[in-house]
Structures are given as structure tokens and as C-alpha cells.
Design a protein around this motif. Structure first.
Motif, PDB file in Angstrom:
ATOM      1  N   ASN A  27       0.810  -1.216   0.000  1.00 48.36           N
ATOM      2  CA  ASN A  27       0.000   0.000   0.000  1.00 48.36           C
ATOM      3  C   ASN A  27       0.847   1.271   0.000  1.00 48.36           C
ATOM      4  N   GLY A  28       2.164   1.104  -0.107  1.00 45.94           N
ATOM      5  CA  GLY A  28       3.051   2.264  -0.185  1.00 45.94           C
ATOM      6  C   GLY A  28       2.930   3.196   1.003  1.00 45.94           C
ATOM      7  N   MET A  29       2.725   2.641   2.196  1.00 46.29           N
ATOM      8  CA  MET A  29       2.537   3.484   3.379  1.00 46.29           C
ATOM      9  C   MET A  29       3.871   4.025   3.879  1.00 46.29           C
ATOM     10  N   ARG A  30       3.915   5.332   4.088  1.00 45.73           N
ATOM     11  CA  ARG A  30       5.122   5.992   4.575  1.00 45.73           C
ATOM     12  C   ARG A  30       4.996   6.186   6.079  1.00 45.73           C
ATOM     13  N   LEU A  31       5.728   5.396   6.825  1.00 46.03           N
ATOM     14  CA  LEU A  31       5.689   5.519   8.273  1.00 46.03           C
ATOM     15  C   LEU A  31       7.022   5.120   8.868  1.00 46.03           C
ATOM     16  N   SER A  32       7.361   5.740   9.966  1.00 45.97           N
ATOM     17  CA  SER A  32       8.545   5.385  10.743  1.00 45.97           C
ATOM     18  C   SER A  32       8.108   4.382  11.800  1.00 45.97           C
ATOM     19  N   LEU A  33       8.672   3.187  11.752  1.00 50.68           N
ATOM     20  CA  LEU A  33       8.263   2.152  12.700  1.00 50.68           C
ATOM     21  C   LEU A  33       8.554   2.571  14.137  1.00 50.68           C
ATOM     22  N   LEU A  34       9.704   3.230  14.352  1.00 52.47           N
ATOM     23  CA  LEU A  34      10.042   3.659  15.705  1.00 52.47           C
ATOM     24  C   LEU A  34       9.079   4.738  16.185  1.00 52.47           C
ATOM     25  N   ALA A  35       8.736   5.657  15.286  1.00 48.80           N
ATOM     26  CA  ALA A  35       7.799   6.714  15.661  1.00 48.80           C
ATOM     27  C   ALA A  35       6.408   6.141  15.932  1.00 48.80           C
ATOM     28  N   VAL A  36       6.002   5.188  15.135  1.00 49.19           N
ATOM     29  CA  VAL A  36       4.695   4.560  15.348  1.00 49.19           C
ATOM     30  C   VAL A  36       4.681   3.818  16.683  1.00 49.19           C
ATOM     31  N   ALA A  37       5.785   3.129  17.001  1.00 51.15           N
ATOM     32  CA  ALA A  37       5.860   2.411  18.277  1.00 51.15           C
ATOM     33  C   ALA A  37       5.722   3.383  19.445  1.00 51.15           C
TER      34      ALA A  37
END
Length: 725
Positions: A489-499
Motif C-alpha cells: 500500500n506504499g505506506m510511509r511511516l517510521s516504525l520507531l515513531a509509530v511504536a
């Protein structure tokens, strides 16, 4: 050359064990023959519910005589050494040969009759046979040494050529006699040799070849449906299972009341398949029809009419139960069902399923509201997440756990909830494995990703990570599914920021788990209580999760041909936890490394890194803080007397460094590789034309500085030290 037949007859072998049994018989027979030095031609292994059969072609009448030569001690060795050698060989000293002061023993082993070898091999095979489950029976079962088999073993046929191979195991002696179909031909059949085995059994209503039975069921079921104007819903697993349940398969078409079609088609198919081993059929419109195909194990005189009637009654009772569950579940709204989730423990450290649902709802709503999942309505995402697990407490899912999610979608539609919510409830478990469809509908993506991220955050924070081959909470699968959702889905996210954000919106839940090291949910601090600040140990947890994602990404991308070392090279830079951006950089790097410029630049980098390491100079910014001196500044003009190679490399670095940095910042990774490629010729010329470790200290320091800038420029794109040559 002679053929050999072995049949091991028993009570009914479970269909699910027959394929494994064929493989086990193949392995054990080959091992016995290899140990005896017997070569053979084709090996055929068949199975039915009541027998395993093996036919080996082209066996010799006897094994070949062999002469074995053993080297012993020197003739001048102490007597004790010679005595030990004689004991080992079973010879006397006068039977040894003295060759240049060394004793040799020549042992002639005569050939053995193959029938004798087989007579010893058969009991060994039976006793060594590994079944998933086995049993002992009869009086001898009181002893743990008694024979074990999947079901009581009742007969052994062992014929070499046309001669009996005499053997006995567990009181069962081999013979020429077997038995045919349990109903059509229950008496004994005398087998003459391997050549007439299959046909004699066929004459007695036993098709011993499992693949032939599968073909009969596959084709016969399709024909029975077609004759009634219907089309069979293909199910190869059911074909194999029915072949394992029958020795004389006869597919028959039956019907059920059209009123049952009000129940979702997946329920009908699962009821027919799991409970009764029936195939289902579609009508001319492609929708499920009120028909089924059962597989009888008898050629009935009435054409199977009574068999069909009996199966119709059984299926009607099953479908009545399913319809009852369907109607009862709809008497309550999904929100009412969801209230019961508070009574189900999700995990002792993680609270109830209701607690998990609340975390997932908050996270799904946030993913939507922040635009991480584009075009997603936050309110719908939260509503779908709050109801996604409600069907776990319904009667239908209690009967058929395989339908979780799917039934929730049906109940949501029946309740009149928005289509996007119903679809999200139905598909939020996806993708459940490799090759499964990856959701693309925004609400579904938000709920599916939130569900999987909560599983990962929670179990990692609770220190319940996979170890070795053990992964009791399927965290590897959840990570692969998350990776697929993000990339597809081409999602732009920072895994650390999401955590970190997930922890914030869930009232410090994940951090409390980690910092407090709780052993159960009840011992956790209350929501909103004061917790220790985010510290190094919690950061370690977050980066451990990121490393776990990196490992799963390498697994997920392996089939796409992406090199694992290049993924490591990008991850090693640090701070790269946007999987879409990371993979774009990796693919550009892989394309660059496939070129001559890439290969030569890698060689130049490794040469430069080795020289800097010998000079105790930090190789790259990624290693800041490591022991070693800093490289001299080379931004000033070159020293007096600098060669053209020095000047050319300096000029190339001045151009390439900002170009590569700007391209990386703007995610133009192909352009970044092109900027690196411009360094290839200058660095090659530099190594060919100058001496880095010049006797002049100033010259040496300046050139080491150039190499330090070169490695730093390369590290701005990827850590080339992680790339395999």
C-alpha cells in the motif's frame, strides 16, 4: 533380476497419515537395501485404508561376494597390538599377509541370497516405522517391547519372484494370502507374485493405487455434478482425503433443501467438507447450489440411492445446526457480542481480548487520522476495529473457528453497518500467509495493520519474543504480514515513531510492560500512573523490534531476488525505518552493484577501508565514537606538489558528496548511485597513481583524509562494509 512384493495389511489407516507412511516405507526399504549392497530398479509404493504395498523391481537373486582388506599394525609392533587386530578381524596370525613389514587382513565375504536379506529387513522395517501416532494391541500390549503400529497389524504378504519370503513379527507370519474389499470380497486372496498383485485386488474391488483412486474421485465427482447441470467446486485436499478413506470409490450426487442456502456459502461448504467429507457444487450462475457429492466405498446394487438418501439426512442435520447458529447470532448486534470479549484472556501479561481491541481501535484511528493510511475515515477505522473480534464469541465461530473474521463481516452486513466496516472486519486477519491477498481498502488496511502492530509491540514489550524455531505467538508471521501491508500500500511511516505514538495513545501500556517487567496483567500500574522515562533499555526494545523487521524483510524479499546483504547495508546506516523508502534505496543499490561501476567502486571502498583501518582512522560516520583518530581536513586546496590524481579525487568528492546527499534527501536513489559512480574512475586512478602511505607525513595525512572523505561519501548512501563481494 526378480521383483519383490511386500504388503502390510492392518485395520484402517487414517487418511491424513497415508502420504507420510508411503514416504517412510520408501526411506526404510532403501536404507535396508543400501546397507546390504542390493541395487534395484523402480520402486512403487501404494496405500489404501487397509494396506501399505511396495513393489521393487529388478532385484538380484543374491548379493555379490566381496573382499575386504584391512591394514593392521607393523610386524615389529608389540604383541598386544597384533592381538587386538586379530580380535577385530576374527582371524589367526597365519591368515594375515606381511607386506613390507605391515600386517594386512584380507576377509572374503560370500554373497547372500536376497530372500534371506529381505527376511531380515521386513521385521526391521516394521519395528523402525515412525507413525505420528501408534498403538499396541492384544495380550502382548502389556509389554512396552511389543509391536507398535498405527492400527492392529493383521497380515504380511512377502513374495520374492514367486517364492515366499518367510518372516514373522509380533506373531504375524508372512504368507501369500491377503484380503479384498471389506464388503464386496471379504475372503482371502492368494497372490502369486508382484505382477498379479494389483489386478487380483482389482478383481476383488480394491484399487490399490492411491493415485488411480484420486483420479476416479476427481473425475467422477465432476461428472456427477455435470450430469445434473452443476459444476464441482474443486478441492484437491478433499480428493486426497476421500481416496484415503476408500478402496473402491464411487462418487454420488445428493441434494439438500434450498432453504439452507440462506446460510453463508462458506458455512455450507465447511459443514459439508469438515464434518462429512463432501464436495459442494455451483449452479449455472456460479453461486453455491443445493447439491453435494459424497464418495461411497461400495458399488451398491441400487446405484447408490440408499447411500445418497442416508447422506442427505446426515447433511440436513448438520446444516440445521449451522442455520440455527446463523439465526441465533443475528439476534444480537456485534457490539453486544463484543461485550463478552472482556471475559476472554488474550494473554496473562496483556489482559483480555477487550483490552487488545481497545488498543487496536486507538491505533487504527490514529493511523487514519495522521494520513499514514491515505483516504481512510478515522471514525470508520475505529468502529471496524472495535467490532473486528466480536465474532469470536458467536455460536458459529465457536463451531467453526476457521470462519472468524468472515462471519463478522456477514453479521456486520446483516446488521446494516457500512460496507467498509464489514469488509474490514472480514479481512483484518489478512494476509495470513505467503500468497494470500493483501488488503488495499483503506479501512481494512488500517485495522489489519493496527492489529498486527499491537501484537508485535505488546509481545516484544512483554519479552515474549521468538527464540530459535519457537514462535508460539506467530510473531514472525505478523511481521511478514505487516511488511506486506506497508509495502503493497506504499505506506510511509517510521516504525520507531509509530511504536512511540502507539505507546502514548495507549496510556503507556507498552512502556509499562517493558519497564515494569510484569508477570501478569493485573500487576501493571494503573493507567496514567507515573512511569520511568523512556530510557536506554526501552530504546533497546524498540531497536530489537526494528532488527526483527529487518530479518523478516530479508525473508519476504528473498523471492523477489533482493539481496539480503544490501538490506543490511541500508539498515546499518541507522535511522532508516521507513520500509518503502528503505526498499527503494535497496533496489537502486542492487541495480548499481550489478554494474561494472558498482563492482569496482566496492573494491575501491574495501581497499580504502583496509588502509584506514591500518592507520587507526575511523572508517565512516556510522562508527563515530569508535577508538581511533579522526582524518585530517581535506576541504582546503591540495598541498603544494599534489599530483593530478590527488586533485582529481578531491574535485570528484567535492561534486559527488553534495549531489549524493541531495539525491538521498529527495529520495532520488538512482541519482545518488549515479553520483557515487562518478567516484569510480578518480578512486581507481588514485590507487594506481599515488602512494597513500607516503614517507612525507603531511602528504600521507592528506591522502588518508581523501580516503576518509571517500568512504564517508559512500556511507551517505549505504554501508558498503556490509556488502558481500
Amino acid at each position: 533380476m526378480t521383483d519383490f512384493l511386500l504388503e502390510l495389511r492392518s485395520e484402517e489407516i487414517p487418511a491424513r497419515m497415508q502420504a507420510g507412511a508411503r514416504a517412510e516405507l520408501d526411506k526404510l526399504f532403501r536404507a535396508q537395501m543400501s546397507a546390504a549392497g542390493i541395487a534395484f530398479g523402480d520402486l512403487t509404493i501404494w496405500s489404501t485404508p487397509r494396506r501399505l504395498a511396495l513393489i521393487a523391481k529388478g532385484l538380484p537373486q543374491a548379493t555379490a561376494a566381496v573382499s575386504e582388506e584391512l591394514k593392521g599394525p607393523r610386524s615389529s609392533a608389540p604383541p598386544q597390538a597384533l592381538e587386538g587386530f586379530l580380535r577385530k578381524t576374527g582371524l589367526t596370525q597365519d591368515q594375515l599377509e606381511d607386506r613390507d613389514g605391515v600386517w594386512f587382513a584380507v576377509i572374503d565375504k560370500p554373497g547372500r541370497a536376497t530372500a534371506e536379506v529381505l527376511a531380515e529387513a521386513i521385521p526391521a522395517i516394521v519395528r523402525a516405522f515412525a507413525w505420528p501416532k501408534s498403538m499396541r494391541w492384544g495380550r502382548e500390549s502389556a509389554s512396552s517391547e511389543s509391536l507398535r503400529w498405527v492400527r492392529p497389524l493383521s497380515g504380511i504378504v512377502a513374495i520374492f519372484g514367486e517364492e515366499l519370503v518367510p518372516c514373522e513379527i509380533g506373531g504375524i507370519a508372512s504368507g501369500f494370502a491377503t484380503r479384498g474389499h471389506r464388503f464386496h470380497c471379504p475372503g482371502e486372496i492368494t497372490i502369486g507374485s508382484a505382477s498379479d498383485y494389483a489386478e487380483k485386488l482389482r478383481a476383488c474391488h480394491v484399487i490399490v493405487d492411491h493415485e488411480e483412486r484420486q483420479a476416479i474421485i476427481r473425475d467422477g465427482a465432476a461428472k456427477a455434478a455435470a450430469d445434473a447441470g452443476l459444476s464441482l467446486v474443486a478441492d484437491e485436499g478433499l480428493v486426497i482425503e476421500n481416496a484415503g478413506l476408500t478402496e473402491w470409490p464411487v462418487p454420488l450426487l445428493g441434494r439438500f433443501d434450498e432453504a439452507f442456502l440462506e446460510v453463508p456459502p462458506e458455512v455450507i461448504q465447511l459443514t459439508a467438507r469438515v464434518n462429512q467429507k463432501y464436495f459442494v457444487v455451483n449452479g449455472a450462475d456460479g453461486k453455491l447450489a443445493n447439491g453435494f457429492v459424497c464418495t461411497a466405498n461400495i458399488d451398491a446394487k441400487d446405484g447408490g440411492a440408499e447411500i445418497v438418501a442416508g447422506n442427505e439426512k446426515v447433511l440436513a442435520a448438520r446444516l440445521s445446526d449451522a442455520r440455527f447458529f446463523w439465526e441465533q447470532d443475528q439476534k444480537k448486534a456485534l457490539a453486544q457480542h463484543a461485550e463478552k470479549l472482556a471475559n476472554i484472556t488474550f494473554h496473562e501479561k496483556l489482559g483480555t481480548v477487550a483490552d487488545k481491541v481497545e488498543r487496536v481501535a486507538k491505533l487504527a484511528e490514529w493511523l487514519a487520522s495522521e494520513g499514514i493510511v491515505p483516504n481512510c475515515d478515522p471514525a470508520l477505522a475505529r468502529q471496524a476495529a472495535e467490532l473486528a473480534k466480536a465474532d469470536l464469541v458467536t455460536e458459529m465461530v465457536g463451531e467453526f473457528p476457521e470462519l472468524q473474521g468472515l462471519m463478522g463481516g456477514y453479521y456486520a452486513r446483516a446488521e446494516g453497518l457500512p460496507q467498509a466496516v464489514a469488509d474490514a472486519i472480514r479481512d483484518h486477519y489478512k494476509p495470513v500467509g505467503q500468497g494470500d491477498d493483501v488488503p488495499t481498502a483503506p479501512v481494512t488496511v488500517a485495522v489489519a495493520l493496527a492489529d498486527k502492530l499491537d501484537i508485535l509491540f505488546a509481545f516484544f514489550a512483554a519479552r515474549e519474543r521468538p527464540t530459535g524455531s519457537k514462535d508460539p505467538f506467530a510473531l514472525r508471521r505478523a511481521t511478514l504480514a505487516s511488511v506486506s501491508l506497508i509495502l503493497s500500500n506504499g505506506m510511509r511511516l517510521s516504525l520507531l515513531a509509530v511504536a512511540e505514538k502507539a505507546n502514548e495513545i495507549c496510556d503507556n501500556f507498552y512502556r509499562a510492560l517493558w519497564l515494569n517487567g510484569v508477570s501478569d496483567y493485573g500487576s501493571m500500574q494503573p493507567k496514567g500512573s507515573q512511569l520511568a522515562p523512556l530510557n536506554e533499555s526501552h530504546a533497546t526494545f524498540a531497536y530489537e523490534l526494528l532488527d526483527f523487521f529487518a530479518d523478516r524483510l530479508k525473508v519476504q524479499q528473498r523471492e523477489a531476488g533482493v539481496r539480503h546483504d544490501l538490506i543490511d547495508a541500508v539498515f546499518a546506516l541507522g535511522g532508516e525505518d521507513d520500509l518503502v523508502r528503505l526498499l527503494a534505496r535497496v533496489k537502486a543499490l542492487q541495480a548499481f552493484m550489478a554494474t561494472e561501476d558498482g563492482a569496482n567502486l566496492l573494491a575501491g571502498y574495501k581497499r580504502a577501508a583496509n588502509i584506514l583501518k591500518q592507520a587507526n582512522i575511523v572508517v565512516a560516520p556510522a562508527e563515530a565514537g569508535a577508538a581511533g583518530s579522526s582524518a585530517p581536513n581535506t576541504t582546503a586546496p591540495a598541498f603544494a606538489g599534489a599530483t593530478e590524481m590527488d586533485k582529481a579525487l578531491l574535485a570528484a568528492l567535492d561534486a559527488a558528496e553534495p549531489a549524493a546527499a541531495a539525491a538521498v534527501a529527495e529520495e532520488r536513489f538512482t541519482d545518488a548511485m549515479a553520483a557515487l559512480a562518478s567516484l569510480r574512475a578518480p578512486i581507481d586512478a588514485f590507487f594506481d597513481g599515488v602512494m597513500v602511505n607516503d614517507p612525507d607525513e603531511a602528504v600521507r595525512a592528506y591522502r588518508l583524509g581523501l580516503l576518509s572523505r571517500f568512504t564517508a561519501a559512500v556511507h551517505g548512501v549505504a554501508d558498503f562494509s556490509k556488502i558481500e563481494s
